[in-house]
Design a protein around this motif. Structure first.
Motif, PDB file in Angstrom:
ATOM      1  N   ILE A  37       0.836  -1.214   0.000  1.00  0.00           N
ATOM      2  CA  ILE A  37       0.000   0.000   0.000  1.00  0.00           C
ATOM      3  C   ILE A  37       0.869   1.262   0.000  1.00  0.00           C
ATOM      4  CG2 ILE A  37      -1.965  -1.075   1.122  1.00  0.00           C
ATOM      5  CD1 ILE A  37       0.147   1.164   3.240  1.00  0.00           C
ATOM      6  N   SER A  38       2.168   1.089  -0.135  1.00  0.00           N
ATOM      7  CA  SER A  38       3.071   2.236   0.020  1.00  0.00           C
ATOM      8  C   SER A  38       4.103   2.282  -1.107  1.00  0.00           C
ATOM      9  CB  SER A  38       3.735   2.126   1.402  1.00  0.00           C
ATOM     10  OG  SER A  38       4.534   3.247   1.667  1.00  0.00           O
ATOM     11  N   THR A  39       5.345   2.479  -0.752  1.00  0.00           N
ATOM     12  CA  THR A  39       6.397   2.703  -1.747  1.00  0.00           C
ATOM     13  C   THR A  39       6.696   1.476  -2.607  1.00  0.00           C
ATOM     14  OG1 THR A  39       8.070   2.153  -0.085  1.00  0.00           O
ATOM     15  CG2 THR A  39       7.531   4.472  -0.365  1.00  0.00           C
ATOM     16  N   VAL A  44       4.183   2.992  -8.066  1.00  0.00           N
ATOM     17  CA  VAL A  44       5.095   4.040  -7.598  1.00  0.00           C
ATOM     18  C   VAL A  44       6.405   3.981  -8.366  1.00  0.00           C
ATOM     19  CG1 VAL A  44       6.289   5.028  -5.595  1.00  0.00           C
ATOM     20  CG2 VAL A  44       4.047   3.932  -5.303  1.00  0.00           C
ATOM     21  N   LEU A  45       7.108   2.880  -8.261  1.00  0.00           N
ATOM     22  CA  LEU A  45       8.362   2.679  -8.988  1.00  0.00           C
ATOM     23  C   LEU A  45       8.341   1.305  -9.640  1.00  0.00           C
ATOM     24  CD1 LEU A  45      10.983   4.085  -6.426  1.00  0.00           C
ATOM     25  CD2 LEU A  45      10.320   5.127  -8.602  1.00  0.00           C
ATOM     26  N   PRO A  46       8.962   1.141 -10.798  1.00  0.00           N
ATOM     27  CA  PRO A  46       8.933  -0.142 -11.493  1.00  0.00           C
ATOM     28  C   PRO A  46       9.861  -1.189 -10.870  1.00  0.00           C
ATOM     29  CG  PRO A  46      10.257   1.418 -12.726  1.00  0.00           C
ATOM     30  CD  PRO A  46       9.655   2.180 -11.590  1.00  0.00           C
ATOM     31  N   PHE A  47      10.710  -0.770  -9.937  1.00  0.00           N
ATOM     32  CA  PHE A  47      11.655  -1.698  -9.310  1.00  0.00           C
ATOM     33  C   PHE A  47      11.500  -1.629  -7.792  1.00  0.00           C
ATOM     34  CE2 PHE A  47      13.556   2.375 -10.224  1.00  0.00           C
ATOM     35  CZ  PHE A  47      14.131   2.755  -9.031  1.00  0.00           C
ATOM     36  N   SER A  48      11.539  -2.787  -7.156  1.00  0.00           N
ATOM     37  CA  SER A  48      11.374  -2.856  -5.709  1.00  0.00           C
ATOM     38  C   SER A  48      12.703  -2.596  -5.005  1.00  0.00           C
ATOM     39  CB  SER A  48      10.860  -4.240  -5.307  1.00  0.00           C
ATOM     40  OG  SER A  48      11.847  -5.227  -5.607  1.00  0.00           O
ATOM     41  N   LEU A 100       5.171  10.762  -7.779  1.00  0.00           N
ATOM     42  CA  LEU A 100       5.494   9.490  -7.144  1.00  0.00           C
ATOM     43  C   LEU A 100       4.967   9.448  -5.707  1.00  0.00           C
ATOM     44  CD1 LEU A 100       9.176   8.855  -8.339  1.00  0.00           C
ATOM     45  CD2 LEU A 100       7.042   7.993  -9.309  1.00  0.00           C
ATOM     46  N   GLU A 101       5.113  10.554  -4.991  1.00  0.00           N
ATOM     47  CA  GLU A 101       4.643  10.570  -3.606  1.00  0.00           C
ATOM     48  C   GLU A 101       3.120  10.484  -3.543  1.00  0.00           C
ATOM     49  OE1 GLU A 101       6.598  12.397   0.147  1.00  0.00           O
ATOM     50  OE2 GLU A 101       5.482  14.006  -0.840  1.00  0.00           O
ATOM     51  N   ARG A 102       2.444  11.087  -4.514  1.00  0.00           N
ATOM     52  CA  ARG A 102       0.983  10.954  -4.555  1.00  0.00           C
ATOM     53  C   ARG A 102       0.584   9.501  -4.748  1.00  0.00           C
ATOM     54  NH1 ARG A 102       1.257  15.860  -7.459  1.00  0.00           N
ATOM     55  NH2 ARG A 102       1.176  14.753  -9.453  1.00  0.00           N
ATOM     56  N   ALA A 103       1.332   8.796  -5.599  1.00  0.00           N
ATOM     57  CA  ALA A 103       1.044   7.381  -5.822  1.00  0.00           C
ATOM     58  C   ALA A 103       1.332   6.560  -4.572  1.00  0.00           C
ATOM     59  CB  ALA A 103       1.876   6.866  -6.997  1.00  0.00           C
ATOM     60  N   ALA A 104       2.420   6.902  -3.874  1.00  0.00           N
ATOM     61  CA  ALA A 104       2.811   6.157  -2.680  1.00  0.00           C
ATOM     62  C   ALA A 104       1.870   6.397  -1.509  1.00  0.00           C
ATOM     63  CB  ALA A 104       4.238   6.523  -2.279  1.00  0.00           C
ATOM     64  N   THR A 105       1.179   7.534  -1.518  1.00  0.00           N
ATOM     65  CA  THR A 105       0.325   7.896  -0.379  1.00  0.00           C
ATOM     66  C   THR A 105      -1.168   7.865  -0.719  1.00  0.00           C
ATOM     67  OG1 THR A 105       0.504  10.259  -0.927  1.00  0.00           O
ATOM     68  CG2 THR A 105       2.114   9.365   0.626  1.00  0.00           C
ATOM     69  N   LYS A 106      -1.499   7.312  -1.846  1.00  0.00           N
ATOM     70  CA  LYS A 106      -2.905   7.265  -2.266  1.00  0.00           C
ATOM     71  C   LYS A 106      -3.761   6.542  -1.224  1.00  0.00           C
ATOM     72  CE  LYS A 106      -5.762   6.009  -6.271  1.00  0.00           C
ATOM     73  NZ  LYS A 106      -5.777   5.329  -7.596  1.00  0.00           N
ATOM     74  N   PHE A 107      -3.273   5.427  -0.734  1.00  0.00           N
ATOM     75  CA  PHE A 107      -3.987   4.655   0.292  1.00  0.00           C
ATOM     76  C   PHE A 107      -4.148   5.474   1.567  1.00  0.00           C
ATOM     77  CE2 PHE A 107      -3.892   1.953   4.032  1.00  0.00           C
ATOM     78  CZ  PHE A 107      -4.826   0.957   3.742  1.00  0.00           C
TER      79      PHE A 107
END
Length: 441
Positions: A37-39, A44-48, A100-107
């Motif tokens: 649900i986060s980064t 958010v990013l294509p690589f973990s 990217l931060e909007r995607a990471a914090t959408k939840f």
């Protein structure tokens, strides 16, 4: 036609379990959140982070557990320090790009409005629950001084980037974490929560080491009193692979799950003001611009302008407090605005009775601000009628700046009790071009 983009295709329809709705209504719903649900969400990013460490070590074996890979890295010279730096750099990179931060914090931003969810448990290191949901972090036993079941708290069982020494990443860390949970206050709290509340796991997938270890720990500790749990995931294989069967599997996106929960609560009138924030942000911008214009009026020539300035300060403070505290979810509690408005109406009346006209103007503004916040979601037209300016002795509707100024000129020439009271205040201000400001108290 259904959207099949990477985000929308995971928003699969589902039936909200009655137990979850009942728990939400009673304030007994708990979220247990993983990295999905986060980064570490692929949107958010294509690589973990796992892949990032893999490439750094030039390891191609994908069967290594997360903690094993981190252990290998930390066993290198200065490995622990470098690992923590890489974690920090990843968060900073995401923060440097608002998209990217909007995607990471959408939840997290969806969760913010759900005031009835007070307890969150997470294995994530980021600080998004604190920043987006106003949750108090409980990371170490010393933090328990801040634990309050009536306020939103996040139990961070794998540490936080804001407390470097608390981060759980390696095999050694996981072992120490398990021992700490077995013997410490955090583990005791975790067991109590899981035994008594309705818990929804979100952001985990099959093979997720965090999830596997937590489930193994809970089954070992709670045994026969291990409750029924709910698991929200986009992993289609998780249900068939789970060793723990006393669970309900919900195949959908975590943020979508929260959104549907909010819609269910809205339908039951158990939550409100969910579309109000952008409206108030816009109106606040408008009144701030007008406030600047009014502040340029000479207070020595037009003393009664201080009433308008105080009134606008009150409106702005009501709006700013709403905006500042919106992520607590408290403004979404049904009836909270009406209750607050009644309290400020009483304060305003006391000012009126004591003939404190300047404070009366301020609280008139604050009260009007609260009324607009409470009303604008259901009646957008009320914004058109909102009084942006104020004079206690006005004889007409102040529907524009020009109308306000004409009235200001009239009351100045009339010199009634309000004018005289304002003049007493202004005469104490010797400096030219000074702006009278009412603080938020």
């Amino acid at each position: 036609m259904n959207c099949e983009c990477a985000i929308c295709k995971e928003q699969k329809p589902f039936v909200m379990p009655k137990e979850i709705l009942d728990a939400a209504k009673n304030g007994e719903l708990v979220l247990f959140c993983g990295a999905g649900i986060s980064t570490e969400n692929k949107s958010v990013l294509p690589f973990s982070f796992y892949k990032e460490i893999q490439e750094e070590l030039e390891i191609t074996d994908n069967t290594l557990s997360f903690s094993k890979l981190m252990q290998i890295y930390c066993d290198l010279p200065n490995g622990r320090r470098k690992l923590l730096k890489m974690i920090k750099n990843r968060f900073e990179y995401i923060h440097s790009f608002p998209e990217l931060e909007r995607a990471a914090t959408k939840f997290h931003r969806e969760l913010a409005e759900l005031y009835f969810i007070k307890t969150i448990i997470t294995t994530n290191w980021d600080t998004y629950f604190e920043e987006c949901c106003a949750a108090t972090p409980i990371t170490t036993p010393a933090d328990y001084i801040f634990w309050d079941e009536n306020e939103r708290c996040v139990l961070k069982i794998h540490g936080s980037i804001n407390n470097i020494g608390s981060i759980v990443a390696t095999e050694d860390d996981y072992t120490k974490c398990t021992e700490s949970l077995e013997k410490g206050v955090i583990g005791a709290t975790l067991k109590t929560i899981l035994a008594r509340r309705t818990v929804v796991f979100i952001g985990f997938s099959f093979g997720d080491e965090d999830f596997s270890q937590i489930m193994a720990y809970l089954q070992a500790e709670l045994k026969e009193i291990m409750p029924h749990i709910y698991i929200v995931t986009i992993d289609e294989h998780l249900n068939s692979k789970l060793s723990y069967k006393n669970s309900t599997y919900i195949l959908t996106d975590g943020t979508y799950f929260l959104h549907q929960l909010k819609l269910e609560m809205l339908e039951r009138k158990l939550i409100e003001n969910c579309d109000t924030l952008p409206i108030i942000e816009g109106v606040n911008s408008t009144i701030n611009d007008l406030h600047k214009k009014v502040s340029h009026i000479d207070i020595h020539m037009y003393p009664s302008v201080i009433y308008c300035l105080a009134y606008q300060d009150g409106v702005i403070h009501a709006f700013e407090r709403f905006i500042q505290l919106y992520n607590t979810g408290n403004y979404n509690i049904p009836g909270i605005m009406s209750s607050s408005a009644r309290a400020y109406d009483d304060i305003k009346q006391k000012c009126t009775d004591s003939k404190n006209y300047w404070d009366e103007a301020y609280y008139e503004g604050y009260l009007n601000g609260l009324i607009l916040i409470a009303s604008c979601e259901k009646d957008r037209d009320i914004i058109k009628e909102f009084p942006y300016t104020y004079l206690p002795n006005a004889k007409c509707i102040l529907d524009s700046y020009d109308t306000f100024f004409k009235e200001l000129d009239r009351v100045t020439r009339k010199a009634d009790k309000y004018h005289k009271y304002a003049k007493l205040i202004v005469d104490e201000l010797k400096e030219p071009n000074m702006v009278v400001h009412h603080p938020p108290y």
